[in-house]
Write an enzyme that holds these catalytic residues in place. Structure first.
Site, mmCIF file in Angstrom:
data_model
loop_
_atom_site.group_PDB
_atom_site.id
_atom_site.type_symbol
_atom_site.label_atom_id
_atom_site.label_comp_id
_atom_site.label_asym_id
_atom_site.label_seq_id
_atom_site.Cartn_x
_atom_site.Cartn_y
_atom_site.Cartn_z
ATOM 1 C CD GLU A 1 1.939 5.160 -1.605
ATOM 2 O OE1 GLU A 1 3.247 4.734 -1.307
ATOM 3 O OE2 GLU A 1 0.937 4.941 -1.023
ATOM 4 C CD GLU B 1 -4.816 4.132 -0.977
ATOM 5 O OE1 GLU B 1 -4.375 4.352 0.111
ATOM 6 O OE2 GLU B 1 -4.355 3.763 -2.097
#
Length: 387
Positions: free
Chosen positions: A170, A275
């Site tokens: 991220e 995810e």
């Protein structure tokens, strides 16, 4: 003593009873001689998609310590790769500067090794869930040295035991620019290049990934592509890109997902869904992404299915999963792994984000570890292709 002359009706009744018994004996005997029905073996997720991609799940400490035996058995049956949901993040691995806590991570590695499960390390570099001491570092030189030590110490410990690492997690803003994290602020973009180089030096055989959310959004996708190209230009080993698939019942569209898969694959790297979960609950104020710092107070409107999921929504969820997996199979030459973020609905982080204490139903197994309609809809894809 029985006399036939004196009691013909009694004789007839006795013969009738004997005939019935003989007939019953023949029926039972014939039934016993019927060939046994062929055994039907229940096919698991990992078996169904063995020719397509790895199938995984994020796991927690209770499962690895076998306190959650149902979860452990489910992993062994259904999945061939696992990712630690939290326990290998910086705050747990290096809570004090230079002091590493390996006990829990070692258990994850042992579990995966004993059960022939590919292990994905998550993660080495992330701006969130840092140990407090990291955020207090003011010197760029000290931060760079600490980052290198963190990456190389952990990666080196598990050399040869890890299938791949989420090296950087991220690092992008929604507009595709680099996130102004502690690392970018003090070290500049070089921290990205160096993190991958240090990971490769410590474990040359492990695959190395960049992982992020909202990777189907056009601006962020462009930013991710530029990031990968920059790493490649610097001669950095990067094997794949992880699309955190925290999606909804309608968003992103299948077209957006497909466009993104093709765009990342064009970089010459593997594509992973890292995810995967599908929320069925309302999204407050059109909140997007998976930014963990955001949270909201709850309301009945935002938590409509506290008792159970209505059949109509369960059907919608099953169709959504089937449509998505059909797309994954279509592009399985580009996709190397699909990992669900959790074992069952009760374990999902979406019960507490972005609103705490909600009841969500985002995965393939319910709170009792039982397969849902969504699970069967996913398996149907491969079953239909064999007929």
């Amino acid at each position: 003593m029985f006399h036939m002359k004196n009691n013909p009706s009694a004789l007839f009744k006795k013969i009738k009873n004997l005939s019935f018994i003989a007939l019953l004996f023949l029926m039972v005997n014939c039934a016993d001689q019927k060939p046994p029905l062929p055994e039907t073996k229940e096919v698991s997720l990992k078996e169904s998609f063995t020719d397509n991609f790895l199938i995984g799940a994020a796991v927690n400490d209770a499962l690895i310590s076998l306190k959650d035996s149902l979860g452990a058995n489910l992993i062994k049956k259904e999945y061939n790769t696992i990712t630690p949901e939290n326990s290998m993040k910086w705050m747990y691995m290096e809570p004090q500067q230079g002091v590493f806590e390996f006990e829990t991570a070692d258990r994850y590695i042992d579990f995966s090794t004993k059960n022939n499960i590919a292990f994905i390390g998550h993660n080495l570099v992330w701006h969130s869930q840092l140990a407090e001491w990291v955020e207090k570092i003011t010197s760029a030189e000290e931060l760079n040295a600490s980052l290198k030590n963190h990456v190389q110490t952990i990666a080196a410990r598990y050399t040869g035991k890890i299938h791949g690492w989420d090296v950087v997690n991220e690092a992008l803003n929604e507009d595709g620019t680099l996130r102004n994290s502690l690392f970018l602020e003090k070290l500049g973009p070089d921290y990205l290049v160096n993190s991958f180089k240090w990971a490769e030096e410590a474990d040359p055989k492990a695959e190395l990934y960049y992982n992020d959310y909202n990777m189907t959004h056009e601006e962020k996708r462009k930013g991710a592509i530029e990031l990968v190209k920059m790493l490649q230009k610097e001669g950095v080993k990067i094997d794949g890109i992880g699309m955190q698939a925290h999606w909804g019942l309608e968003d992103p569209t299948l077209e957006q997902i497909e466009t993104s898969i093709l765009a990342y694959a064009d970089l010459g790297i593997k594509v992973m869904m890292t995810e995967l979960d599908i929320t069925v609950l309302p999204n407050p104020w059109d909140l997007e992404g998976a930014e963990v710092s955001q949270n909201f107070e709850g309301s009945e409107h935002m938590n409509p299915y506290t008792d159970q999921l209505p059949d109509s929504v369960a059907t919608q969820l099953a169709k959504r999963y089937k449509d998505i997996f059909e797309l994954f199979v279509k592009h399985s030459d580009k996709i190397s792994r699909v990992t669900f973020w959790g074992i069952n609905d009760g374990h999902s982080w979406l019960n507490n984000w972005p609103i705490e204490k909600r009841t969500n139903y985002p995965l393939l197994f319910d709170r009792s570890y039982q397969p849902k309609a969504a699970y069967h809809s996913v398996l149907e894809i491969k079953q239909d292709s064999t007929h």
